[in-house]
Every structure is written in C-alpha cells, then in structure tokens.
Design an enzyme around this catalytic site. Structure first.
Site, short mmCIF file in Angstrom:
data_model
loop_
_atom_site.label_atom_id
_atom_site.label_comp_id
_atom_site.label_asym_id
_atom_site.label_seq_id
_atom_site.Cartn_x
_atom_site.Cartn_y
_atom_site.Cartn_z
N TYR A 36 57.46 11.10 49.02
CA TYR A 36 57.77 11.80 47.68
C TYR A 36 57.32 13.05 47.63
O TYR A 36 56.66 13.67 48.17
CB TYR A 36 57.41 10.80 46.71
CG TYR A 36 55.83 10.84 46.36
CD1 TYR A 36 54.95 10.17 47.11
CD2 TYR A 36 55.41 11.26 45.17
CE1 TYR A 36 53.61 10.31 47.06
CE2 TYR A 36 54.08 11.46 44.83
CZ TYR A 36 53.00 10.83 45.90
OH TYR A 36 51.76 10.91 45.57
N ARG A 55 57.19 21.01 52.13
CA ARG A 55 56.34 19.79 52.62
C ARG A 55 57.25 18.34 52.65
O ARG A 55 56.98 17.61 53.33
CB ARG A 55 55.24 19.58 51.44
CG ARG A 55 54.37 18.28 51.59
CD ARG A 55 53.09 18.72 50.84
NE ARG A 55 53.45 18.20 49.38
CZ ARG A 55 52.58 18.45 48.49
NH1 ARG A 55 51.37 18.81 48.62
NH2 ARG A 55 53.09 18.10 47.08
N ARG A 104 65.00 -7.91 56.51
CA ARG A 104 63.90 -7.14 56.74
C ARG A 104 63.26 -7.00 57.93
O ARG A 104 63.14 -8.04 58.72
CB ARG A 104 62.86 -8.24 56.03
CG ARG A 104 61.48 -7.53 55.81
CD ARG A 104 60.49 -8.23 55.11
NE ARG A 104 59.12 -7.70 55.11
CZ ARG A 104 58.19 -7.99 56.01
NH1 ARG A 104 58.49 -8.91 56.65
NH2 ARG A 104 57.02 -7.69 55.89
N HIS A 106 61.02 -4.46 60.52
CA HIS A 106 60.28 -3.61 60.91
C HIS A 106 60.82 -2.32 61.60
O HIS A 106 60.43 -1.24 61.28
CB HIS A 106 58.89 -3.92 61.52
CG HIS A 106 58.23 -4.87 60.70
ND1 HIS A 106 58.33 -6.22 60.30
CD2 HIS A 106 56.73 -4.62 60.14
CE1 HIS A 106 57.41 -6.76 59.43
NE2 HIS A 106 56.50 -5.80 59.42
N LYS A 151 53.10 12.56 52.63
CA LYS A 151 53.21 12.32 51.47
C LYS A 151 53.81 11.06 50.96
O LYS A 151 54.96 11.20 50.68
CB LYS A 151 53.61 13.55 50.35
CG LYS A 151 53.18 13.38 48.97
CD LYS A 151 53.35 14.60 48.08
CE LYS A 151 53.19 14.71 46.71
NZ LYS A 151 51.73 13.80 46.19
N GLU A 183 39.41 14.50 49.72
CA GLU A 183 40.37 14.82 48.56
C GLU A 183 40.18 14.06 47.48
O GLU A 183 39.35 13.03 47.51
CB GLU A 183 41.82 15.05 48.95
CG GLU A 183 42.36 14.04 49.41
CD GLU A 183 44.03 14.40 50.06
OE1 GLU A 183 44.53 15.17 49.49
OE2 GLU A 183 44.33 13.44 50.87
N LEU A 207 46.14 15.36 52.39
CA LEU A 207 47.55 16.07 52.11
C LEU A 207 47.43 17.78 51.98
O LEU A 207 46.46 18.20 51.02
CB LEU A 207 47.89 15.57 50.84
CG LEU A 207 49.48 16.03 50.55
CD1 LEU A 207 50.22 15.25 51.23
CD2 LEU A 207 49.64 15.80 48.94
#
Ligand code: PDD
Length: 294
Positions: A36, A55, A104, A106, A151, A183, A207
């Site tokens: 995101y 980014r 589902r 992986h 991110k 951070e 990040l």
C-alpha cells in the site's frame, strides 16, 4: 479518526465507499499478500506523487508483482479520485493485492488479476497545540518481520506497538532492536544532536520514507548538517530533538520519550526549520503537473 470521504475506487471504477465489495478469497484478506501507499493531497494536488508511486513499484517488485498501472494511469486515477471527493486537502490510501483466487493457496498463482483499491480520507490541519508542545512517544521492541522496507499491509506488529503507545497516552511507538533505533510504528524517526540531523541508514529493517527523504533534502538546503548512520538507543535518549516524519503529518517533534522531556521539552529549532521548509515546498509545488511533460 475522521471517517473516509464518500467516493472510492475499485479496479478503476469510482463508486461510494459503502458499496465497495472485495472477495474474502482475495489474497490481501487471506494472507496480507498486498502492499500500500498513503499520499497526502494539498489544494487538490497529490504531494510527492512520483516518490510514492516509485516506492509502490518497488514494493510490488519485491513481492514478485508488477505495477498494474503506468505512472500516467496512476496520476489520472488519483487526480480523478481527489476531484470526485471535492478537492482541497485530504490523503489517499492506495492498496494493491495479488488478487482473488478459487481457494486458499500459499503458493503464488501468476495468472491472478491484482485488486486495486483507493480511498480518500480527510486531512484536518495540524492541531495548534501539537505545534506548540510537540507529541509524546514510547519506545518498544521491534517485533516485525525481516523485510520492513516493503510497504506491506501485514501490519499487526505495528498495530500492537501503536496500541502500547496509546495505552501510555502517547502518539507514537519508537521501535528499537538490539539497542539500535529503527523507526516509528507508522513513521520514520530522525534525531538532532549538537545541531546535526541524524537518520539511520536504509536497509531491510526500515521503510524508506518519502517524507524523511524530503526532510533531509530541505535540511541540507537550509544549511543543516545531515548524518546517515546507525543510531544507538543511548544516543536517541540523549538527543536534543527527536523528529517523526510521515506522509500525513510532515514532520512532528517528539518532546517526551518514555515520560522524560526530550531536550528543552519543547519543539526545537531544526523541527521549526523543517516545518517552515515543508510549508514553503508545498507552495512551490502547488499547481505544477504531477509528471514531467512528455
Ligand atoms: N506510514 N515507516 C513506517 C513503518 C510507516 O508506516 C511510515 C508511513 C513511514 C513514513 O513513510 P512516509 O514518509 O513515506 O509516509 C515510515 C503511513 C503514513 C501509514 O501507514 O499510514
């Protein structure tokens, strides 16, 4: 926290946020298999657009995906979302998941179509009291994974760290590991010692911050010395100023760390210089195109 603005965008279609539906089989939901971005918008213009999209492209590349849109398509989509929500100041949330599949699994499935979700949220002006008194932070151990340079929406450890700060009545949790500063739970951290602005080097453990990059550039242009080097916990605790930077708020001054005053206990001169620098830079960018012509 104010409610999001009414119009969102799902896979290129604009619709009321309340009507957005995403499959429970989306890998973003099942595995946090998604990345995101959060971009501020001032006077209707997304701020540091190229830096955020670059980014996002990098995060996608690191999880073996490609950006589903070109930079010019992102610019069109974001500009339209801002306009449909009335322009002005806000922030945009952009999430790209690997998409939904039948079941589902992986293992990755290269044929999936990514899910692209965008929403806009109000961005109220910074409270005057925050400018005058700064904010408080706690320190806590960094319990996140080994690729914090991506991110990712896998933010459980960040959420738990932020909750510990909230329990203490403070704004941010500053993450430490093995006696070194990393951070914040949702911010970059810089410190000032003897007039020099220090920031830890980038690597897999933090990040790369769009706001931090601009802050360091503006600091250097203002004649403030900048040093990129690992920061020990003891240095953090004896800093004259501690600064948080993140897209939605620019640079904030931490004036209380684990209940003890930082420096004078008031926002310091480097924070003031950066706050002024950001305000000036926003004015310079106002009305300029998001992408270079051509
Ligand atoms: N977070 N580090 C972490 C862990 C973050 O979550 C963020 C931003 C930053 C600062 O990056 P930038 O300056 O590009 O915003 C550093 C956003 C605001 C969020 O998750 O909402």
């Amino acid at each position: 926290m104010a409610a999001p603005l009414p119009i969102a965008c799902l896979n290129g279609a604009f619709l009321p946020l309340a009507e957005v539906r995403i499959s429970p089989l989306d890998r973003g939901f099942l595995f946090a298999d998604s990345v995101y971005e959060v971009l501020p918008v001032y006077a209707g213009r997304p701020f540091l657009f190229i830096e955020h999209i670059a980014r996002l492209e990098r995060s996608l590349g690191e999880i073996r995906m490609h950006s589903p849109l070109t930079r010019s398509e992102w610019a069109t989509l974001l500009t339209e979302l801002v306009a449909r929500n009335g322009g002005g100041d806000m922030y945009l949330y952009v999430q790209v998941t690997r998409g939904a599949e039948e079941g589902r699994n992986h293992a990755l499935n290269a044929s999936l179509v990514p899910t692209v979700f965008l929403m806009a949220c109000p961005l109220a002006p910074l409270d005057e009291s925050v400018r005058i008194t700064g904010v408080g932070a706690i320190t806590t151990q960094d319990e996140r994974w080994a690729r914090c340079d991506i991110k990712s929406t896998s933010l459980l450890a960040n959420v738990l760290a932020k909750s510990r700060a909230a329990d203490a009545g403070e704004t941010e949790a500053i993450l430490l590991s093995g006696g070194w500063l990393r951070e914040g739970s949702s911010s970059s951290v810089m410190i000032v010692c003897g007039g020099v602005l220090h920031a830890p080097p980038y690597g897999p453990e933090i990040l790369p911050g769009t706001t931090r990059d601009l802050a360091l550039r503006l600091a250097a242009e203002a004649g403030i010395a900048v040093r990129i080097a690992p920061i020990a916990e003891a240095t953090l605790r004896s800093a004259d100023e501690i600064l948080l930077s993140f897209a939605t708020r620019g640079v904030l001054s931490v004036t209380r760390l684990d209940g003890k005053a930082v420096g004078t206990g008031r926002p310091g001169p480097v924070w003031s210089a950066l706050a002024a620098g950001f305000a000036h830079y926003r004015q310079i960018l106002a009305g300029t195109p998001l992408l270079p012509a051509g």
